[in-house]
Structure formats: structure tokens, C-alpha cells
Write a protein that holds these residues in place. Sequence first.
Motif, short mmCIF file in Angstrom:
data_model
loop_
_atom_site.label_atom_id
_atom_site.label_comp_id
_atom_site.label_asym_id
_atom_site.label_seq_id
_atom_site.Cartn_x
_atom_site.Cartn_y
_atom_site.Cartn_z
N VAL A 76 0.87 -1.17 0.00
CA VAL A 76 0.00 0.00 0.00
C VAL A 76 0.91 1.22 0.00
O VAL A 76 1.76 1.37 0.89
CB VAL A 76 -0.92 0.02 1.24
CG1 VAL A 76 -1.81 1.26 1.22
CG2 VAL A 76 -1.77 -1.24 1.29
N GLN A 77 0.75 2.05 -1.00
CA GLN A 77 1.63 3.20 -1.17
C GLN A 77 0.82 4.47 -1.39
O GLN A 77 -0.24 4.43 -2.03
CB GLN A 77 2.54 2.98 -2.39
CG GLN A 77 3.57 1.88 -2.24
CD GLN A 77 4.73 2.29 -1.36
OE1 GLN A 77 4.70 2.04 -0.16
NE2 GLN A 77 5.71 2.94 -1.95
N PRO A 78 1.31 5.61 -0.93
CA PRO A 78 0.62 6.87 -1.22
C PRO A 78 0.91 7.34 -2.64
O PRO A 78 1.95 7.01 -3.23
CB PRO A 78 1.21 7.84 -0.19
CG PRO A 78 2.55 7.27 0.15
CD PRO A 78 2.43 5.79 0.01
N VAL A 79 -0.03 8.11 -3.17
CA VAL A 79 0.17 8.74 -4.48
C VAL A 79 1.45 9.57 -4.44
O VAL A 79 1.73 10.27 -3.46
CB VAL A 79 -1.03 9.64 -4.83
CG1 VAL A 79 -0.72 10.50 -6.04
CG2 VAL A 79 -2.25 8.78 -5.11
N GLY A 80 2.24 9.47 -5.51
CA GLY A 80 3.46 10.25 -5.60
C GLY A 80 4.69 9.57 -5.05
O GLY A 80 5.81 10.07 -5.23
N SER A 81 4.51 8.43 -4.41
CA SER A 81 5.67 7.72 -3.84
C SER A 81 6.30 6.82 -4.92
O SER A 81 5.66 6.48 -5.91
CB SER A 81 5.24 6.88 -2.64
OG SER A 81 4.34 5.88 -3.03
N PRO A 82 7.55 6.41 -4.71
CA PRO A 82 8.19 5.52 -5.69
C PRO A 82 7.76 4.07 -5.48
O PRO A 82 7.19 3.71 -4.45
CB PRO A 82 9.69 5.69 -5.38
CG PRO A 82 9.72 6.05 -3.94
CD PRO A 82 8.47 6.84 -3.67
N LEU A 83 8.05 3.26 -6.50
CA LEU A 83 7.68 1.86 -6.46
C LEU A 83 8.83 0.99 -6.94
O LEU A 83 9.54 1.34 -7.89
CB LEU A 83 6.47 1.59 -7.37
CG LEU A 83 6.07 0.13 -7.57
CD1 LEU A 83 5.41 -0.41 -6.31
CD2 LEU A 83 5.18 -0.05 -8.78
N SER A 84 9.01 -0.14 -6.29
CA SER A 84 9.94 -1.14 -6.78
C SER A 84 9.40 -2.52 -6.46
O SER A 84 9.29 -2.89 -5.29
CB SER A 84 11.33 -0.96 -6.15
OG SER A 84 12.24 -1.92 -6.66
N LEU A 85 9.04 -3.26 -7.47
CA LEU A 85 8.60 -4.65 -7.32
C LEU A 85 9.66 -5.55 -7.94
O LEU A 85 10.15 -5.28 -9.02
CB LEU A 85 7.26 -4.89 -8.03
CG LEU A 85 6.09 -4.01 -7.62
CD1 LEU A 85 4.84 -4.42 -8.40
CD2 LEU A 85 5.84 -4.09 -6.13
N GLU A 86 9.96 -6.62 -7.24
CA GLU A 86 11.04 -7.48 -7.70
C GLU A 86 10.56 -8.88 -8.04
O GLU A 86 9.65 -9.41 -7.38
CB GLU A 86 12.14 -7.55 -6.64
CG GLU A 86 13.39 -8.22 -7.13
CD GLU A 86 14.59 -7.95 -6.24
OE1 GLU A 86 14.56 -6.97 -5.46
OE2 GLU A 86 15.57 -8.71 -6.32
N CYS A 87 11.17 -9.44 -9.04
CA CYS A 87 10.87 -10.79 -9.49
C CYS A 87 12.18 -11.51 -9.74
O CYS A 87 13.07 -10.97 -10.40
CB CYS A 87 10.04 -10.73 -10.77
SG CYS A 87 9.79 -12.29 -11.61
N THR A 88 12.31 -12.71 -9.21
CA THR A 88 13.50 -13.50 -9.49
C THR A 88 13.09 -14.92 -9.87
O THR A 88 12.10 -15.45 -9.38
CB THR A 88 14.47 -13.56 -8.30
OG1 THR A 88 13.78 -14.12 -7.18
CG2 THR A 88 14.98 -12.18 -7.94
N VAL A 89 13.88 -15.50 -10.74
CA VAL A 89 13.63 -16.85 -11.22
C VAL A 89 14.81 -17.72 -10.84
O VAL A 89 15.97 -17.29 -10.95
CB VAL A 89 13.43 -16.87 -12.75
CG1 VAL A 89 13.15 -18.28 -13.24
CG2 VAL A 89 12.29 -15.94 -13.15
N GLU A 90 14.54 -18.92 -10.40
CA GLU A 90 15.59 -19.87 -10.05
C GLU A 90 15.47 -21.11 -10.92
O GLU A 90 14.37 -21.48 -11.34
CB GLU A 90 15.47 -20.28 -8.58
CG GLU A 90 15.67 -19.15 -7.59
CD GLU A 90 15.44 -19.61 -6.16
OE1 GLU A 90 15.06 -20.78 -5.95
OE2 GLU A 90 15.63 -18.78 -5.24
#
Lengths: 113, 116
Positions: free
Chosen positions: A12-26
Motif C-alpha cells: 500500500v503506497q501513497p500517491v506520488g511515492s516511488p515503487l519497486s517490485l522485484e521478481c527473481t527466477v531460479e
Amino acid sequence: SQTIHQWPATLVQPVGSPLSLECTVEGTSNPNLYWYRQAAGRGLQLLFYSVGIGQISSEVPQNLSASRPQDRQFILSSKKLLLSDSGFYLCAWSEVAGYNEQFFGPGTRLTVL
Amino acid sequence: AQSVSQHNHHVILSEAASLELGCNYSYGGTVNLFWYVQYPGQHLQLLLKYFSGDPLVKGIKGFEAEFIKSKFSFNLRKPSVQWSDTAEYFCAVKPTTTSGTYKYIFGTGTRLKVLA
């Protein structure tokens, strides 16, 4: 066997904040990697895909960007989130060569307030 | 533009009823075809796939699909559904060209509810 991880599971993030979603595969090398957004009744919208390190193709103009700093790592980012960025984000991978299906991660539920 | 249509958005069936979910795509060339399922709270997972050969393909949990090239269709079927088949089903198409393609095009999904 191959495994795909996504984190965080919810955000849950406020409007105007940055975002980083991570995905890794093994368990695989040089996979094709994908970011989708899933909206109810609208299926899966392809946002970005990557066929190699540093190679990113964007499908839809938007407030998001993607990066692939390592072979099996795919990151979805934003500098300033909008309300419309809320949604369910899925990462997927597929083999490069041959006939192949996609394998999906568990997803991240993003809510922008 | 390439697209995939799933005409049934919501389907409600009683247990033991037969199921057929429609999927049509728009692309004139060779395609790979997929059906994925998303059970409540779970990952999207592959039900079945078609690449070439016998147009009738069998997948997991008793599902099958038939590729009819002349109709650009890949309908999903199951003779007798169970309560545990309650899920959302997605049809996907991967166009193939001589230069290769990496994109998968998904339909909007069909939500199936099976009543016990």
C-alpha cells in the motif's frame, strides 16, 4: 526445478511515492521475463518483456518502467505512483527456445491511496 | 491488432454438468495456444497447450481443448465439472513468425463457479 518469486505480496503506497517490485527466477538460465497487470474482467495486460540483461521492451505507455540488472532478476518501478497504478502485478518467465509456455509468480497486490 | 476473445465472462454450472468455454483469436499465421487456470488464491497455472499435431489436446484434471484452425478457435471442454473446478480460466495465444515472437496475448478470462 524452476521457481519464480515475487515480492512483496501486498503493498500500500501513497500517491506520488516511488515503487519497486522485484521478481527473481531460479533453476533456469537466460529466460524471457515478463511483467503483466491483471485487472478483473480485463485479463492480463502485458506491460514489459525482456529477452536478456538490459533488454526491455515496453508494450503500453505508462507511468511504469522495468529493468533487468541480472539474468534472472526483473524489476518493475515507478518514480511517482498514480492512483491508476493500483492493481495486481504478475511476473512470468518462459524458455527462450522451442515451444514453451509461461510460468507465473504469485503476484503483488498494489494499492495506491 | 492481434487479440483473443473469450465470450463467456461468467459461467455458473452444477456439479456433473458439461463445460465448454469459448476462445477465438485473430491472427492469420501459425500460433501456439494455451489455457491457463487461476484457482482462488493461487498462481496462474497451465491447463493445456497446443503447438502442432493432433488438434485435440488433453490437459490436467480431465480438461481438453480442440484447435479448429478454420474457425480460429481453441475451446476448452470438460465432460463433468466438479466443485473444485471453480476458478478463472484464461485462453492465451502466442503468434509465431519466422523471426520469432516473445509475446503472449491473453483473453479477458472466464470466471467459472460450480455449485455443489
